[in-house]
Design an enzyme around this catalytic site. Structure first.
Site, mmCIF file in Angstrom:
data_model
loop_
_atom_site.group_PDB
_atom_site.id
_atom_site.type_symbol
_atom_site.label_atom_id
_atom_site.label_comp_id
_atom_site.label_asym_id
_atom_site.label_seq_id
_atom_site.Cartn_x
_atom_site.Cartn_y
_atom_site.Cartn_z
ATOM 1 N N LYS A 178 -7.123 2.539 -2.809
ATOM 2 C CA LYS A 178 -7.739 3.435 -1.836
ATOM 3 C C LYS A 178 -8.376 4.605 -2.575
ATOM 4 O O LYS A 178 -7.885 5.031 -3.613
ATOM 5 C CB LYS A 178 -6.645 3.923 -0.886
ATOM 6 C CG LYS A 178 -7.099 4.805 0.230
ATOM 7 C CD LYS A 178 -5.980 4.945 1.257
ATOM 8 C CE LYS A 178 -6.453 5.798 2.411
ATOM 9 N NZ LYS A 178 -5.512 5.773 3.526
ATOM 10 N N TRP A 236 0.862 -1.181 0.000
ATOM 11 C CA TRP A 236 0.000 0.000 0.000
ATOM 12 C C TRP A 236 0.898 1.230 0.000
ATOM 13 O O TRP A 236 1.862 1.299 0.759
ATOM 14 C CB TRP A 236 -0.929 0.050 1.224
ATOM 15 C CG TRP A 236 -1.613 1.378 1.296
ATOM 16 C CD1 TRP A 236 -2.607 1.830 0.479
ATOM 17 C CD2 TRP A 236 -1.289 2.473 2.162
ATOM 18 N NE1 TRP A 236 -2.927 3.126 0.793
ATOM 19 C CE2 TRP A 236 -2.140 3.540 1.820
ATOM 20 C CE3 TRP A 236 -0.357 2.644 3.196
ATOM 21 C CZ2 TRP A 236 -2.093 4.778 2.478
ATOM 22 C CZ3 TRP A 236 -0.306 3.873 3.847
ATOM 23 C CH2 TRP A 236 -1.166 4.915 3.495
ATOM 24 N N HIS A 240 -11.827 1.722 2.340
ATOM 25 C CA HIS A 240 -11.176 2.423 1.232
ATOM 26 C C HIS A 240 -12.091 2.815 0.080
ATOM 27 O O HIS A 240 -11.624 3.050 -1.034
ATOM 28 C CB HIS A 240 -10.015 1.586 0.704
ATOM 29 C CG HIS A 240 -8.816 1.654 1.599
ATOM 30 N ND1 HIS A 240 -7.569 1.250 1.231
ATOM 31 C CD2 HIS A 240 -8.701 2.118 2.869
ATOM 32 C CE1 HIS A 240 -6.717 1.440 2.222
ATOM 33 N NE2 HIS A 240 -7.385 1.962 3.235
ATOM 34 N N HIS A 267 -8.721 -6.429 4.015
ATOM 35 C CA HIS A 267 -8.401 -5.676 5.225
ATOM 36 C C HIS A 267 -9.723 -5.376 5.903
ATOM 37 O O HIS A 267 -10.469 -4.504 5.463
ATOM 38 C CB HIS A 267 -7.640 -4.384 4.901
ATOM 39 C CG HIS A 267 -6.166 -4.590 4.848
ATOM 40 N ND1 HIS A 267 -5.261 -3.574 4.669
ATOM 41 C CD2 HIS A 267 -5.431 -5.719 4.998
ATOM 42 C CE1 HIS A 267 -4.030 -4.066 4.695
ATOM 43 N NE2 HIS A 267 -4.107 -5.363 4.889
ATOM 44 N N ASP A 327 -12.442 6.831 6.334
ATOM 45 C CA ASP A 327 -11.578 5.665 6.552
ATOM 46 C C ASP A 327 -10.873 5.804 7.908
ATOM 47 O O ASP A 327 -9.667 5.942 7.989
ATOM 48 C CB ASP A 327 -10.556 5.593 5.402
ATOM 49 C CG ASP A 327 -9.619 4.411 5.542
ATOM 50 O OD1 ASP A 327 -10.018 3.409 6.159
ATOM 51 O OD2 ASP A 327 -8.484 4.495 5.030
HETATM 52 C C1 RNT Z 1 -3.962 2.600 4.670
HETATM 53 C C2 RNT Z 1 -4.070 1.154 4.381
HETATM 54 C C3 RNT Z 1 -2.941 0.310 4.901
HETATM 55 C C4 RNT Z 1 -2.503 0.691 6.307
HETATM 56 C C5 RNT Z 1 -1.526 -0.261 6.936
HETATM 57 C C6 RNT Z 1 -0.861 0.342 8.130
HETATM 58 O O1 RNT Z 1 -5.093 3.288 4.341
HETATM 59 O O2 RNT Z 1 -5.287 0.664 4.852
HETATM 60 O O3 RNT Z 1 -3.297 -1.025 4.813
HETATM 61 O O4 RNT Z 1 -3.599 0.809 7.154
HETATM 62 O O5 RNT Z 1 -0.646 -0.722 6.022
HETATM 63 ZN ZN ZN Z 2 -5.572 -1.456 4.702
#
Ligand code: RNT
Ligand code: ZN
Length: 425
Positions: free
Chosen positions: A234, A191, A268, A292, A300
């Site tokens: 995202k 990410w 996201h 996630h 978010d």
């Molecule tokens: C960020 C993403 C990512 C992070 C982590 C810490 O918006 O969700 O996954 O939350 O890598």
């Molecule tokens: Zn994430």
């Protein structure tokens, strides 16, 4: 202090629940066996507010944020592992841990992120090995001077881009070393925070650079028994409200064309857009996905996951579609306003309970109603099953796994808070 039901009562309640479910054609024993096989990946970053162990004084950046100052944040790898140990004891089942590259332990020496090696994670690896635990991994492309501009893999400067490419390559090797040692593949998830606060004129060039950079990161083929890659899109972040380079469409196309996993983070997308409906779509084109599991409140915000309709929609999709075997489940939230160990435990238990609820649906009956066009009957059953005694089956799961019942886990959390967390100053 807490008034716990006797084990006899729990067993009796389960026996009744089992009969009631059997009358609906649901085998609770099969559901219990299935839920015992689910591994969640617990995000280490909940334990220290995503600060990491580099001790560079860099605060959290990248458009993500923790709020709150509850005492007891873990400050070292040992503290973080001890906190995770307690969390794992209070969650039924056998689960994984998810690390970020910023949790390297370099013995006080500064090691640049593009030079990280498996040995910088040996304490984590040995800890996981001792408990038969899998590890997952993430390159850290935030909270770093070379990410301060808001751009990393898509940066216009070739040197900065290369630094982050090398970091991601290093991370894939670390993931593979985990997979090799632990006998279960690490999911290494990329990410990046890259994006613009205000309306850009050129939306394409950063995306073209990101695409090329990712191809360089993923050029080396690694044994999927050791490491598997994921990319995480995202919609927006703090400071990247108008444009995110790695958008959903960008990464969907990337994942499908390169056959890497897509990571769907529940926070996201637009606030009313659920990832539940995306699962059956993307699995037509990808063998596996990463989720996630998170809870956005108005944005978010990465609140602790609770048993919401949103969460149930996700777990129902996974179970109804038979997708659990192709889905890796990671938790992704960070709350610094409550006890951080409890945050892990509450979110993980809620996710598992939501999965169990989905496993207890009378799937055959519901499918038969749908196939015969009886949508009235489908709606009636879906509503009626909401109050079946799933709680008794959940308690049975906790009991057989040696995990606390109900909110009993708070006894251990409170005593740990008194004896350990409160001493951290
Ligand atoms: C960020 C993403 C990512 C992070 C982590 C810490 O918006 O969700 O996954 O939350 O890598
Ligand atoms: Zn994430």
């Amino acid at each position: 202090m807490s008034h716990n039901p006797s084990e006899r009562n729990l067993l009796d309640a389960y026996a009744l629940a089992r009969e009631q479910y059997a009358a609906q054609g649901v085998d609770t024993e099969a559901a219990l066996a299935a839920i015992a096989g689910v591994a969640l990946s617990l995000q280490c970053w909940q334990g220290d507010d995503v600060l990491g162990l580099e001790n560079t004084g860099e605060g959290l950046s990248g458009g993500i944020a923790t709020t709150g100052n509850y005492p007891g944040r873990a400050r070292t790898g040992d503290e973080l592992r001890a906190d995770l140990d307690l969390a794992f004891r209070l969650i039924p089942g056998q689960h994984r841990a998810n690390l970020h590259a910023s949790y390297a332990e370099t013995g006080g020496r500064k090691v640049e992120r593009n030079a990280l090696l498996p040995e910088h994670f040996s304490a984590w690896r040995d800890w996981a090995k001792a408990d038969g635990r899998g590890l997952d991994f993430n390159p850290t492309l935030f909270s770093h001077p070379l990410a301060a501009s808001g751009f990393t893999l898509s940066h216009a400067d070739a040197g900065i881009r290369q630094f982050w490419i090398d970091h991601c390559i290093a991370c894939r090797h670390i993931g593979a070393s985990f997979g090799q040692t632990l006998g279960t593949p690490a999911i290494t998830n990329i990410w990046i925070p890259d994006g613009f606060k205000d309306t850009p004129v050129d939306r394409q060039s950063p995306r073209a650079r990101l695409l090329t950079a990712l191809d360089e990161v993923l050029a080396e083929k690694l044994d999927p028994a050791h490491n598997r890659d994921a990319v995480e899109p995202k919609l927006f972040g703090l400071g990247s409200e108008s444009y995110v380079v790695g958008s959903h469409e960008f990464y969907l196309g990337y994942a499908v064309s390169r056959q890497v996993m897509l990571c769907l983070d529940a926070g996201h997308f637009h606030p009313t857009e659920s990832i539940a409906d995306k699962i059956s779509s993307v699995l037509n084109y990808l063998p596996e996905i990463l989720l996630h599991v998170s809870r956005g409140v108005r944005w978010d915000s990465d609140h602790v996951v609770t048993q919401t309709d949103d969460l149930l929609a996700i777990t129902q999709e996974l179970v109804r579609g038979g997708f659990l075997g192709r889905t890796h489940l990671g938790l992704d939230y960070f709350d610094a306003s409550i006890n951080r160990v409890a945050a892990w435990v509450i979110g993980a238990r809620s996710t598992l309970r939501a999965l169990l609820l989905a496993m207890l649906e009378p799937r055959q009956e519901l499918c038969a109603l749908e196939q015969s066009g009886d949508y009235t009957g489908r709606l009636a059953v879906l509503e009626a099953i909401k109050t079946l005694p799933a709680g008794a089956v959940w308690d049975q799961f906790c009991l057989t796994q040696g995990a606390p019942i109900g909110a009993q886990f708070m006894d251990d959390i409170r005593s740990y808070e008194r004896t350990v967390l409160a001493q951290r100053g």
